[in-house]
Design a protein around this motif. Sequence first.
Motif, mmCIF file in Angstrom:
data_model
loop_
_atom_site.group_PDB
_atom_site.id
_atom_site.type_symbol
_atom_site.label_atom_id
_atom_site.label_comp_id
_atom_site.label_asym_id
_atom_site.label_seq_id
_atom_site.Cartn_x
_atom_site.Cartn_y
_atom_site.Cartn_z
ATOM 1 N N TYR A 32 -57.020 -7.661 114.732
ATOM 2 C CA TYR A 32 -56.278 -7.840 115.981
ATOM 3 C C TYR A 32 -56.473 -6.587 116.827
ATOM 4 C CZ TYR A 32 -53.751 -11.148 112.984
ATOM 5 O OH TYR A 32 -53.414 -12.134 112.115
ATOM 6 N N SER A 34 -55.974 -3.960 120.203
ATOM 7 C CA SER A 34 -54.849 -3.432 120.971
ATOM 8 C C SER A 34 -54.847 -3.997 122.386
ATOM 9 C CB SER A 34 -54.969 -1.905 121.058
ATOM 10 O OG SER A 34 -56.068 -1.576 121.897
ATOM 11 N N LYS A 35 -53.767 -3.762 123.078
ATOM 12 C CA LYS A 35 -53.652 -4.194 124.470
ATOM 13 C C LYS A 35 -54.716 -3.539 125.356
ATOM 14 C CE LYS A 35 -50.300 -5.949 127.308
ATOM 15 N NZ LYS A 35 -49.127 -6.631 126.924
ATOM 16 N N ARG A 231 -61.991 -2.658 114.534
ATOM 17 C CA ARG A 231 -60.869 -3.121 115.372
ATOM 18 C C ARG A 231 -61.134 -2.999 116.882
ATOM 19 N NH1 ARG A 231 -54.977 -1.262 113.385
ATOM 20 N NH2 ARG A 231 -55.385 0.543 114.695
ATOM 21 N N TYR A 297 -54.469 4.091 109.047
ATOM 22 C CA TYR A 297 -54.763 2.657 109.028
ATOM 23 C C TYR A 297 -55.825 2.334 107.964
ATOM 24 C CZ TYR A 297 -56.940 -1.737 110.469
ATOM 25 O OH TYR A 297 -57.480 -2.995 110.459
ATOM 26 N N THR A 382 -53.246 -4.163 110.078
ATOM 27 C CA THR A 382 -52.992 -3.892 111.497
ATOM 28 C C THR A 382 -51.589 -4.356 111.878
ATOM 29 O OG1 THR A 382 -55.304 -4.010 112.162
ATOM 30 C CG2 THR A 382 -53.680 -4.534 113.849
ATOM 31 N N ARG A 383 -51.173 -5.498 111.342
ATOM 32 C CA ARG A 383 -49.845 -6.017 111.687
ATOM 33 C C ARG A 383 -48.732 -5.262 110.979
ATOM 34 N NH1 ARG A 383 -50.378 -12.538 112.444
ATOM 35 N NH2 ARG A 383 -48.150 -12.395 112.893
ATOM 36 N N PRO A 448 -50.355 -6.990 117.736
ATOM 37 C CA PRO A 448 -50.293 -5.816 118.612
ATOM 38 C C PRO A 448 -50.400 -6.191 120.101
ATOM 39 C CG PRO A 448 -52.289 -5.764 117.256
ATOM 40 C CD PRO A 448 -51.475 -6.909 116.791
#
Length: 453
Positions: A32, A34-35, A231, A297, A382-383, A448
Amino acid sequence: MSKNTEGEVFKFIDQEITRQSEGLELIPSENYVSKNVLRAMGSVLTNKYSEGYPGKRYYGGNQNVDEIEQIAIDRAKKLFKADHANVQPHSGANANEAVYFAWCQPGDTILAMSLPAGGHLTHGSPVTRSAKIYNFVGYGVTEDGDIDYEDMERLAKKHQPKIILVGYSAFMKVPDFERVRAIRDNLKNPESCILMADMAHVAGLIAGGVHENPLEHGFHVMTTTTHKTLRGPRGGLIMSMGTVSNPLHKVDHTIDNLPTLIDRAVFPGTQGGPLEHVIAAKAVAFGEALEPSFHTYAKNIVKNARALADDLKAHNFVLQGDGTENHLILIDVKRSCGIDGKFYEYALDEIGLTLNANSLPTDKGAAFRPSGVRLGTPAMTTRGLGETEMQQIADAMRAVADLCVAAKKACLAPDDLESLKESLDASAPQLKKLRAEIKALAEKFPLPATGAC
Ligand SMILES: *Cc1c(COP(=O)(O)O)cnc(C)c1O
């Protein structure tokens, strides 16, 4: 959530947000972003043509694009301690193809891990274009799940390859890069052979400092995807060692000039205009991977994978290689409980656990009903899931396996996947309950980012 008039497509994007939010992603090649990665990818950079490289473009108006691509290049070099980075490959497959094209002539031999042993389609599967052009020879794995280095050495001596490739999509150990380098150095003409690592799966672990970096062990080139453990956005990346010279000058075909050969092989050799919106997102992701939090991470990915492997073994699952040293786990479901990987994949999907059926090195014949399933921890880590949740997932996986075994026993045509699925319908209430449990667990750990704005 997206609000707009283009209802048809965005309806399904919204449904996909729900699917990703409510389920748990165990596919080891997914993650997933990031923004900021989403934001860069959804930007106006998609409007721009920028064939060429920073400072050497075939179109005007690239002043901003040049800055962005250079940031991506510099960050990639720093992240992987590489002399050179090409951030333009559209995917991992394109990255590999460009390296073959840079270094080999048609008919040249490339020594790579065979597909059933855990290699990737792009490493010489007969259904690919590369396999029609180059002569791929495949090495295998040993019974305990390590690279069969003796096999590799024997094949290298026999075929004197132009590339020795270490890379895989279903291999749970850390390769002995020094040993591979020694095999190459003992070839008749080592200078004509490059060492290539396809680290598509473990690049994030290397970036996070929890996995050996092949470029620090004499490897000449490393390809990767940017969307798996790294990622970032969906894409490819090629790092190489050697002297960088001006791509507009004529260069000899030597390892010193490998970076130039690779740049030319990407563009114009195998691709046209780069996807600068994706390259911007790569730059953002590499920046995130350079942060100390990415080390944490990466460490947690491996910690979770070990915990999950131990929990699965405690539930009597048989694991290929008896566990994992990275983020990947391969369960031999056939040997664990007599069902096949495809049926188990289907049943787990019914409760919101997504993974994929995968062949085992011992599987013979077509891979449509393989004996294993492959799973991994990058996305769940990641979550924010941890070892307690790994235990819950292993418990659910055991429960589903038991339901599958019962369904198979009750099935009149157990070789037929559709009949097996029908037979599993008898367990619908139990599956529904498990699905609710997984959904509740997933919703405690939101994605995220679900949109670019
Ligand atoms: C995933 C993967 C690729 C291919 O990446 P795509 O972006 O899907 O083309 C190549 N090599 C290995 C080892 C992989 O795991």
